[in-house]
Design an enzyme around this catalytic site. Structure first.
Site, PDB file in Angstrom:
ATOM      1  N   GLU A 138       0.855  -1.194   0.000  1.00  9.75           N
ATOM      2  CA  GLU A 138       0.000   0.000   0.000  1.00  9.75           C
ATOM      3  C   GLU A 138       0.886   1.236   0.000  1.00  9.75           C
ATOM      4  O   GLU A 138       2.104   1.145   0.188  1.00  9.75           O
ATOM      5  CB  GLU A 138      -0.920  -0.015   1.233  1.00  9.75           C
ATOM      6  CG  GLU A 138      -1.966  -1.113   1.151  1.00  9.75           C
ATOM      7  CD  GLU A 138      -2.903  -1.176   2.343  1.00  9.75           C
ATOM      8  OE1 GLU A 138      -4.002  -1.682   2.170  1.00  9.75           O
ATOM      9  OE2 GLU A 138      -2.532  -0.728   3.433  1.00  9.75           O
ATOM     10  N   HIS A 190      -8.868   9.493   2.945  1.00  6.24           N
ATOM     11  CA  HIS A 190      -8.436   8.403   2.054  1.00  6.24           C
ATOM     12  C   HIS A 190      -8.630   8.887   0.626  1.00  6.24           C
ATOM     13  O   HIS A 190      -9.665   9.466   0.301  1.00  6.24           O
ATOM     14  CB  HIS A 190      -9.288   7.159   2.324  1.00  6.24           C
ATOM     15  CG  HIS A 190      -8.695   5.909   1.763  1.00  6.24           C
ATOM     16  ND1 HIS A 190      -8.611   5.682   0.406  1.00  6.24           N
ATOM     17  CD2 HIS A 190      -8.140   4.832   2.351  1.00  6.24           C
ATOM     18  CE1 HIS A 190      -8.037   4.506   0.206  1.00  6.24           C
ATOM     19  NE2 HIS A 190      -7.731   3.962   1.370  1.00  6.24           N
ATOM     20  N   ARG A 232      -0.782   8.850   1.750  1.00  2.42           N
ATOM     21  CA  ARG A 232      -2.171   9.257   1.507  1.00  2.42           C
ATOM     22  C   ARG A 232      -2.390  10.750   1.411  1.00  2.42           C
ATOM     23  O   ARG A 232      -3.210  11.205   0.638  1.00  2.42           O
ATOM     24  CB  ARG A 232      -3.028   8.759   2.656  1.00  2.42           C
ATOM     25  CG  ARG A 232      -3.437   7.393   2.427  1.00  2.42           C
ATOM     26  CD  ARG A 232      -4.357   6.912   3.477  1.00  2.42           C
ATOM     27  NE  ARG A 232      -4.379   5.478   3.274  1.00  2.42           N
ATOM     28  CZ  ARG A 232      -4.846   4.609   4.118  1.00  2.42           C
ATOM     29  NH1 ARG A 232      -5.336   5.021   5.257  1.00  2.42           N
ATOM     30  NH2 ARG A 232      -4.822   3.346   3.822  1.00  2.42           N
ATOM     31  N   HIS A 271     -11.224   9.470   6.554  1.00  2.00           N
ATOM     32  CA  HIS A 271     -11.023   8.024   6.724  1.00  2.00           C
ATOM     33  C   HIS A 271     -10.547   7.635   8.116  1.00  2.00           C
ATOM     34  O   HIS A 271     -10.929   6.607   8.636  1.00  2.00           O
ATOM     35  CB  HIS A 271      -9.994   7.571   5.691  1.00  2.00           C
ATOM     36  CG  HIS A 271      -9.695   6.111   5.705  1.00  2.00           C
ATOM     37  ND1 HIS A 271     -10.655   5.163   5.411  1.00  2.00           N
ATOM     38  CD2 HIS A 271      -8.550   5.425   5.969  1.00  2.00           C
ATOM     39  CE1 HIS A 271     -10.111   3.952   5.497  1.00  2.00           C
ATOM     40  NE2 HIS A 271      -8.842   4.080   5.842  1.00  2.00           N
ATOM     41  N   ARG A 275      -1.147   8.844   9.184  1.00  2.00           N
ATOM     42  CA  ARG A 275      -0.987   7.410   9.433  1.00  2.00           C
ATOM     43  C   ARG A 275      -0.563   6.671   8.172  1.00  2.00           C
ATOM     44  O   ARG A 275      -1.141   6.856   7.098  1.00  2.00           O
ATOM     45  CB  ARG A 275      -2.310   6.827   9.918  1.00  2.00           C
ATOM     46  CG  ARG A 275      -2.309   5.335  10.053  1.00  2.00           C
ATOM     47  CD  ARG A 275      -3.601   4.842  10.622  1.00  2.00           C
ATOM     48  NE  ARG A 275      -4.703   4.992   9.708  1.00  2.00           N
ATOM     49  CZ  ARG A 275      -5.121   4.034   8.879  1.00  2.00           C
ATOM     50  NH1 ARG A 275      -4.507   2.871   8.835  1.00  2.00           N
ATOM     51  NH2 ARG A 275      -6.143   4.241   8.084  1.00  2.00           N
TER      52      ARG A 275
HETATM   53  P1  FAD Z   1     -13.685   0.462  16.191  1.00  2.00           P
HETATM   54  O1  FAD Z   1     -13.428  -0.815  15.488  1.00  2.00           O
HETATM   55  O2  FAD Z   1     -14.182   1.609  15.371  1.00  2.00           O
HETATM   56  O3  FAD Z   1     -14.714   0.155  17.339  1.00  2.00           O
HETATM   57  C1  FAD Z   1     -15.288   1.169  18.120  1.00  2.00           C
HETATM   58  C2  FAD Z   1     -16.201   0.521  19.130  1.00  2.00           C
HETATM   59  O4  FAD Z   1     -16.615   1.485  20.079  1.00  2.00           O
HETATM   60  C3  FAD Z   1     -17.467  -0.047  18.518  1.00  2.00           C
HETATM   61  O5  FAD Z   1     -17.781  -1.257  19.150  1.00  2.00           O
HETATM   62  C4  FAD Z   1     -18.512   1.000  18.877  1.00  2.00           C
HETATM   63  O6  FAD Z   1     -19.818   0.461  18.983  1.00  2.00           O
HETATM   64  C5  FAD Z   1     -18.000   1.430  20.238  1.00  2.00           C
HETATM   65  N1  FAD Z   1     -18.473   2.748  20.667  1.00  2.00           N
HETATM   66  C6  FAD Z   1     -18.297   3.944  20.088  1.00  2.00           C
HETATM   67  N2  FAD Z   1     -18.897   4.905  20.805  1.00  2.00           N
HETATM   68  C7  FAD Z   1     -19.450   4.291  21.871  1.00  2.00           C
HETATM   69  C8  FAD Z   1     -20.218   4.738  22.970  1.00  2.00           C
HETATM   70  N3  FAD Z   1     -20.566   6.025  23.150  1.00  2.00           N
HETATM   71  N4  FAD Z   1     -20.641   3.828  23.877  1.00  2.00           N
HETATM   72  C9  FAD Z   1     -20.343   2.506  23.728  1.00  2.00           C
HETATM   73  N5  FAD Z   1     -19.611   2.036  22.710  1.00  2.00           N
HETATM   74  C10 FAD Z   1     -19.181   2.924  21.794  1.00  2.00           C
HETATM   75  N6  FAD Z   1      -6.897   0.051   9.252  1.00  2.00           N
HETATM   76  C11 FAD Z   1      -5.938  -0.836   8.944  1.00  2.00           C
HETATM   77  O7  FAD Z   1      -4.961  -0.984   9.693  1.00  2.00           O
HETATM   78  N7  FAD Z   1      -6.035  -1.584   7.813  1.00  2.00           N
HETATM   79  C12 FAD Z   1      -7.079  -1.475   6.949  1.00  2.00           C
HETATM   80  O8  FAD Z   1      -7.144  -2.174   5.950  1.00  2.00           O
HETATM   81  C13 FAD Z   1      -8.093  -0.529   7.248  1.00  2.00           C
HETATM   82  N8  FAD Z   1      -9.153  -0.364   6.412  1.00  2.00           N
HETATM   83  C14 FAD Z   1     -10.164   0.479   6.782  1.00  2.00           C
HETATM   84  C15 FAD Z   1     -11.297   0.588   5.966  1.00  2.00           C
HETATM   85  C16 FAD Z   1     -12.345   1.411   6.342  1.00  2.00           C
HETATM   86  C17 FAD Z   1     -13.565   1.505   5.472  1.00  2.00           C
HETATM   87  C18 FAD Z   1     -12.253   2.153   7.550  1.00  2.00           C
HETATM   88  C19 FAD Z   1     -13.380   3.049   7.972  1.00  2.00           C
HETATM   89  C20 FAD Z   1     -11.123   2.067   8.342  1.00  2.00           C
HETATM   90  C21 FAD Z   1     -10.074   1.226   7.971  1.00  2.00           C
HETATM   91  N9  FAD Z   1      -8.935   1.106   8.765  1.00  2.00           N
HETATM   92  C22 FAD Z   1      -7.971   0.207   8.438  1.00  2.00           C
HETATM   93  C23 FAD Z   1      -8.875   1.761  10.076  1.00  2.00           C
HETATM   94  C24 FAD Z   1      -9.230   0.733  11.158  1.00  2.00           C
HETATM   95  O9  FAD Z   1     -10.291  -0.078  10.698  1.00  2.00           O
HETATM   96  C25 FAD Z   1      -9.658   1.400  12.448  1.00  2.00           C
HETATM   97  O10 FAD Z   1      -8.752   2.390  12.816  1.00  2.00           O
HETATM   98  C26 FAD Z   1      -9.715   0.373  13.588  1.00  2.00           C
HETATM   99  O11 FAD Z   1     -10.528  -0.708  13.211  1.00  2.00           O
HETATM  100  C27 FAD Z   1     -10.260   1.026  14.842  1.00  2.00           C
HETATM  101  O12 FAD Z   1     -10.495   0.027  15.786  1.00  2.00           O
HETATM  102  P2  FAD Z   1     -10.968   0.420  17.247  1.00  2.00           P
HETATM  103  O13 FAD Z   1     -11.038  -0.852  18.005  1.00  2.00           O
HETATM  104  O14 FAD Z   1     -10.143   1.517  17.761  1.00  2.00           O
HETATM  105  O15 FAD Z   1     -12.423   1.025  17.015  1.00  2.00           O
HETATM  106  C1  SIN Z   2      -7.296   0.529   2.644  1.00  2.00           C
HETATM  107  O1  SIN Z   2      -7.550  -0.662   2.482  1.00  2.00           O
HETATM  108  O2  SIN Z   2      -7.007   1.310   1.745  1.00  2.00           O
HETATM  109  C2  SIN Z   2      -7.355   1.058   4.024  1.00  2.00           C
HETATM  110  C3  SIN Z   2      -6.108   0.724   4.700  1.00  2.00           C
HETATM  111  C4  SIN Z   2      -5.976   1.563   5.920  1.00  2.00           C
HETATM  112  O3  SIN Z   2      -6.787   2.431   6.175  1.00  2.00           O
HETATM  113  O4  SIN Z   2      -5.001   1.339   6.637  1.00  2.00           O
END
Ligand code: FAD
Ligand code: SIN
Length: 532
Positions: free
Chosen positions: A117, A241, A289, A350, A385
């Protein structure tokens, strides 16, 4: 309503929250709360994969350098080293949990397939086709559901952290003892009290009109920690993104960066010109990015376009279908065959690089509160990032939070008596329209005034509107019973305010923060740290 006390409360059921839960549950009783469904965070939506040094030709130093180049020098080197050196072990644990990462062709069950990537000098992204997050979320949830020490409670929207001021005897200190949460089905507020609380509530992407993030990414955890007294840093570093699908019906479907990693070209939709040559002739589509998103933004504004094209149709059909099955299927449903046609794309918000300030042990400023994942600012990402470093951060810091809580368990006091949520002075709202109107307004002015290219004047306009909306929403909040929409709106305003204040404080352009009023980069890289 008071529920059974747990040892540790975790807010969020994504990669960070469940990683912490699984590590803690070896000896502690853990409660995990999630707003909406347990899979509603960004984790389940991740496409590209997880970055880790797993190839013999690659080194930790390469990955560290790539991370710091993307982060424009704002990263904290010790955090970068900590995360990257722990990455291979994190991948091993995921394999043990059953995540079916793709294997290299011809290697049988041997080597993992590594994709590439933007910003990565080597192939180092492990993935499950183009739906990595879904597989990771499923494996973590399965393990959590099978663990008798973990209770998962979906449908709980946390409103505020419980601190010393919520004790039956007022102490006023910032020690965190859990959270008040709305049971979204019953409409009642519960108190969840614990000796230790971990915030893993994801990012604040939905503060923008166009975002790849799920509906619930409203910065709740960041806002709650800020209101409770924790410092927040680098909130101006909002990542856009480069390639979100442009479609009037489907507004937030990501086209993974791996499409460019596997040879996709960015083209002017009318002339077919491969325009990255004009912006970053060496790295082309695989520049970090911020560089690619700004280039697309410039093309769109310069030529009055609605979108640009991302084209991978020159690769063999079978190759495209095998690497991107989910995207192929989704696009076919919209009448686009990516094996033959270019995909219309635009940049969209993103990822939230800033957040609640934490150290290597995932501790925040507030005793009793740890944070991990996208809601935190650990020093890993700096000003931008590097792709696929964020899931990795969730695993490493989810684990670090659990380890620190276990290490200092004997020093953590049992919670004092805590007051119930007071609803005596509020009534049901008769004007839900106010919430909808304010949501739309914030997201629109944040997109227009606090987007990819900024100016001081536009930021000041945004600040002015935030102040007006804050007053309106505070009045509303103190008069009416809380709903999830109202909780989120209050947090969106708080997040917008933190972003704009941080952006105004940075008098330079660095990484994701690009302002026409200060186009140069200062010699010294400094975090923007806001103190409540
Ligand atoms: P999340 O997985 O967002 O979870 C948040 C949790 O908090 C959820 O359970 C939600 O319900 C809960 N929550 C929120 N507010 C409250 C509240 N007030 N009360 C109770 N619960 C609450 N990163 C990579 O490294 N590789 C990738 O390929 C990649 N692709 C991506 C593609 C997309 C479309 C997106 C949007 C992001 C991508 N990212 C990627 C980024 C990555 O997915 C996120 O940064 C990561 O998953 C965040 O994980 P987290 O556990 O911090 O939060
Ligand atoms: C992507 O698949 O382009 C997202 C990867 C990332 O957000 O780290």
């Amino acid at each position: 309503m008071t529920l059974v006390h747990h040892d540790v409360l975790i807010i969020g059921s994504g990669a960070a929250g469940l990683t912490a839960a699984l590590a803690l549950a070896e000896t502690k009783r853990v409660l995990v709360l999630a707003k909406g469904d347990l899979r509603s965070g960004s984790t389940a939506w991740a496409q590209g994969g997880i970055a880790a040094v797993l190839d013999a030709g690659d080194t930790f130093e390469n990955h560290i350098r790539d991370t710091m180049v993307a982060g424009a020098g704002l990263n904290r080197r010790e955090t970068v080293e900590f995360v990257i050196e722990n990455a291979p072990r994190a991948i091993e644990r995921l394999i043990e949990l059953g995540v079916p990462f793709n294997r290299a062709e011809g290697s049988g069950s041997g080597d993992l397939h590594l994709t590439r990537e933007g910003g990565h000098s080597h192939r180092r992204i492990v993935h499950v086709a183009d739906a990595t997050g879904w597989a990771v979320q499923a494996a973590l949830l399965k393990a959590a559901e099978e663990n008798p020490n973990i209770t998962l409670l979906p449908g709980r929207a946390c409103i505020d952290l419980i601190t010393g001021r919520h004790g039956e005897r007022f102490s006023g200190d910032g020690r965190v003892w859990g959270a008040y949460a709305l049971d979204e089905t019953r409409g009642k507020v519960e108190k969840h009290v614990a000796r230790a609380t971990v915030l893993a509530s994801g990012g604040a992407g939905r503060v923008y009109q166009f975002s790849t993030a799920p509906r619930g990414a409203t910065g709740d955890g960041i806002a709650m920690a800020w209101r409770a007294g924790a410092r927040v840093s680098n909130m101006e570093m909002m990542q856009f993104h480069p390639t979100c699908l442009y479609n009037l019906e489907v507004k937030n479907f990501l086209i993974t960066e791996a499409v460019r990693g596997e040879g996709g070209h960015l083209l002017h939709p009318e002339t077919g010109h491969r325009f990255m040559v004009d912006y970053d002739a060496q790295r082309m589509e695989l520049a970090p990015r911020d560089v690619v998103a700004r280039a697309i933004d410039d093309q769109i504004k310069r030529y009055g376009l609605d979108y640009v094209h991302l084209d991978i149709s020159h690769q063999p059909d079978e190759f495209v279908r095998a690497h991107f099955p989910t995207i192929c299927e989704k696009l076919l449903g919209l009448g686009i065959d990516m094996t033959r046609q270019p995909i219309p794309v635009v940049p969209a918000q993103h990822y939230t690089c800033g957040g609640v300030l934490i150290g290597l042990d995932a501790r925040t400023d507030l005793p009793g509160l740890w944070a991990a994942g996208e809601c935190s600012e650990s020093g890993l990402h700096g000003a931008n990032r590097l792709a696929s470093n964020s899931l990795l951060e969730c695993f490493v810091f989810g684990e670090a939070a659990a380890k620190d809580i276990l290490d200092r368990w004997d020093t953590l006091d049992t919670p004092p008596p805590i007051r119930e949520w007071d609803e005596s002075r509020v009534t049901d709202s008769d004007e839900e329209v106010v919430i909808k109107q304010n949501w739309t307004e914030i997201r629109r002015f944040m997109w227009n005034y606090v987007g990819i290219v900024r100016t001081t004047k536009r930021l000041e306009r945004a600040a002015h509107r935030i102040a007006l909306l804050r007053r309106e929403v505070n009045d509303y909040y103190s008069a009416f019973r809380v709903t999830t929409d109202l909780i989120e709106l209050r947090n969106l305003i708080e997040s917008a305010d933190l972003i704009v204040r941080s952006a105004l404080a940075r008098k330079e352009s660095r990484g994701l923060h690009y302002t026409l009023d200060h186009p140069g980069t200062l010699a010294e890289a400094r975090d923007t740290v806001l103190v409540p």
